[in-house]
Design a protein around this motif. Sequence first.
Motif, PDB file in Angstrom:
ATOM      1  N   ALA A  15       2.193   6.208  -4.508  1.00  0.00           N
ATOM      2  CA  ALA A  15       2.198   4.944  -3.769  1.00  0.00           C
ATOM      3  C   ALA A  15       3.575   4.289  -3.843  1.00  0.00           C
ATOM      4  O   ALA A  15       4.044   3.697  -2.858  1.00  0.00           O
ATOM      5  CB  ALA A  15       1.129   4.011  -4.312  1.00  0.00           C
ATOM      6  N   SER A  16       4.234   4.399  -4.987  1.00  0.00           N
ATOM      7  CA  SER A  16       5.581   3.844  -5.139  1.00  0.00           C
ATOM      8  C   SER A  16       6.576   4.583  -4.253  1.00  0.00           C
ATOM      9  O   SER A  16       7.433   3.958  -3.617  1.00  0.00           O
ATOM     10  CB  SER A  16       6.016   3.916  -6.611  1.00  0.00           C
ATOM     11  OG  SER A  16       5.169   3.127  -7.408  1.00  0.00           O
ATOM     12  N   SER A  19       6.076   3.462  -0.709  1.00  0.00           N
ATOM     13  CA  SER A  19       6.546   2.098  -0.454  1.00  0.00           C
ATOM     14  C   SER A  19       8.066   1.973  -0.470  1.00  0.00           C
ATOM     15  O   SER A  19       8.612   0.984   0.024  1.00  0.00           O
ATOM     16  CB  SER A  19       5.976   1.136  -1.503  1.00  0.00           C
ATOM     17  OG  SER A  19       4.587   1.058  -1.405  1.00  0.00           O
ATOM     18  N   PHE A  24       6.134  -1.486  -4.882  1.00  0.00           N
ATOM     19  CA  PHE A  24       4.689  -1.313  -4.799  1.00  0.00           C
ATOM     20  C   PHE A  24       4.064  -2.130  -5.918  1.00  0.00           C
ATOM     21  O   PHE A  24       4.633  -2.236  -7.010  1.00  0.00           O
ATOM     22  CB  PHE A  24       4.321   0.170  -4.977  1.00  0.00           C
ATOM     23  CG  PHE A  24       2.862   0.391  -5.261  1.00  0.00           C
ATOM     24  CD1 PHE A  24       1.933   0.281  -4.239  1.00  0.00           C
ATOM     25  CD2 PHE A  24       2.424   0.669  -6.549  1.00  0.00           C
ATOM     26  CE1 PHE A  24       0.579   0.465  -4.500  1.00  0.00           C
ATOM     27  CE2 PHE A  24       1.074   0.853  -6.820  1.00  0.00           C
ATOM     28  CZ  PHE A  24       0.146   0.752  -5.789  1.00  0.00           C
ATOM     29  N   GLN A  46       5.105  -7.034  -0.042  1.00  0.00           N
ATOM     30  CA  GLN A  46       6.082  -6.147  -0.667  1.00  0.00           C
ATOM     31  C   GLN A  46       7.464  -6.455  -0.124  1.00  0.00           C
ATOM     32  O   GLN A  46       7.640  -6.633   1.078  1.00  0.00           O
ATOM     33  CB  GLN A  46       5.759  -4.691  -0.352  1.00  0.00           C
ATOM     34  CG  GLN A  46       4.429  -4.216  -0.882  1.00  0.00           C
ATOM     35  CD  GLN A  46       4.126  -2.818  -0.398  1.00  0.00           C
ATOM     36  OE1 GLN A  46       3.784  -2.632   0.761  1.00  0.00           O
ATOM     37  NE2 GLN A  46       4.267  -1.850  -1.291  1.00  0.00           N
ATOM     38  N   HIS A  69       3.706  -2.282 -11.114  1.00  0.00           N
ATOM     39  CA  HIS A  69       4.577  -2.397  -9.951  1.00  0.00           C
ATOM     40  C   HIS A  69       5.783  -1.494 -10.128  1.00  0.00           C
ATOM     41  O   HIS A  69       6.067  -1.022 -11.230  1.00  0.00           O
ATOM     42  CB  HIS A  69       4.968  -3.850  -9.649  1.00  0.00           C
ATOM     43  CG  HIS A  69       5.955  -4.446 -10.589  1.00  0.00           C
ATOM     44  ND1 HIS A  69       5.616  -4.948 -11.830  1.00  0.00           N
ATOM     45  CD2 HIS A  69       7.297  -4.635 -10.478  1.00  0.00           C
ATOM     46  CE1 HIS A  69       6.688  -5.437 -12.425  1.00  0.00           C
ATOM     47  NE2 HIS A  69       7.738  -5.247 -11.636  1.00  0.00           N
ATOM     48  N   SER A  70       6.449  -1.238  -9.023  1.00  0.00           N
ATOM     49  CA  SER A  70       7.593  -0.327  -9.054  1.00  0.00           C
ATOM     50  C   SER A  70       8.900  -1.101  -8.998  1.00  0.00           C
ATOM     51  O   SER A  70       8.947  -2.225  -8.493  1.00  0.00           O
ATOM     52  CB  SER A  70       7.520   0.648  -7.875  1.00  0.00           C
ATOM     53  OG  SER A  70       7.652  -0.029  -6.645  1.00  0.00           O
TER      54      SER A  70
END
Length: 120
Positions: A15-16, A19, A24, A46, A69-70
Amino acid sequence: MWLIRKKVMMMIMEASKDSYPKEFGAFLRAHDNIIYEIALLPGTIQGNVHVIFPMYALPLDFTYVGSVHSHPSGVTLPSDEDLHMFSNTGPVHIIVGYPYNMENYSAYDRKGNPIRLEVI
């Protein structure tokens, strides 16, 4: 010590990547200190250097134990804004860094102290 299922960590990394270059963000769900799921919060914004969670939309659910989160920069240290969010949203928080592989992550408690997180 906190544990996280490997498939959950892999999902976070993917997912990161998806994004990138934006951050993310999601919430973590756990049972007996085992993180088994991420939960996306509708309305999350985001950006290149932020994730904004609409906290009013977070359901009252005691399986939520923190956030993930990233950091597209690759640095997995928490910012001042991260520390503020950590203090209000649970006992475990994960930051994953670019290039989003299984080695580039850090975990913190609500005060921003590093904690051990083992992938199982």
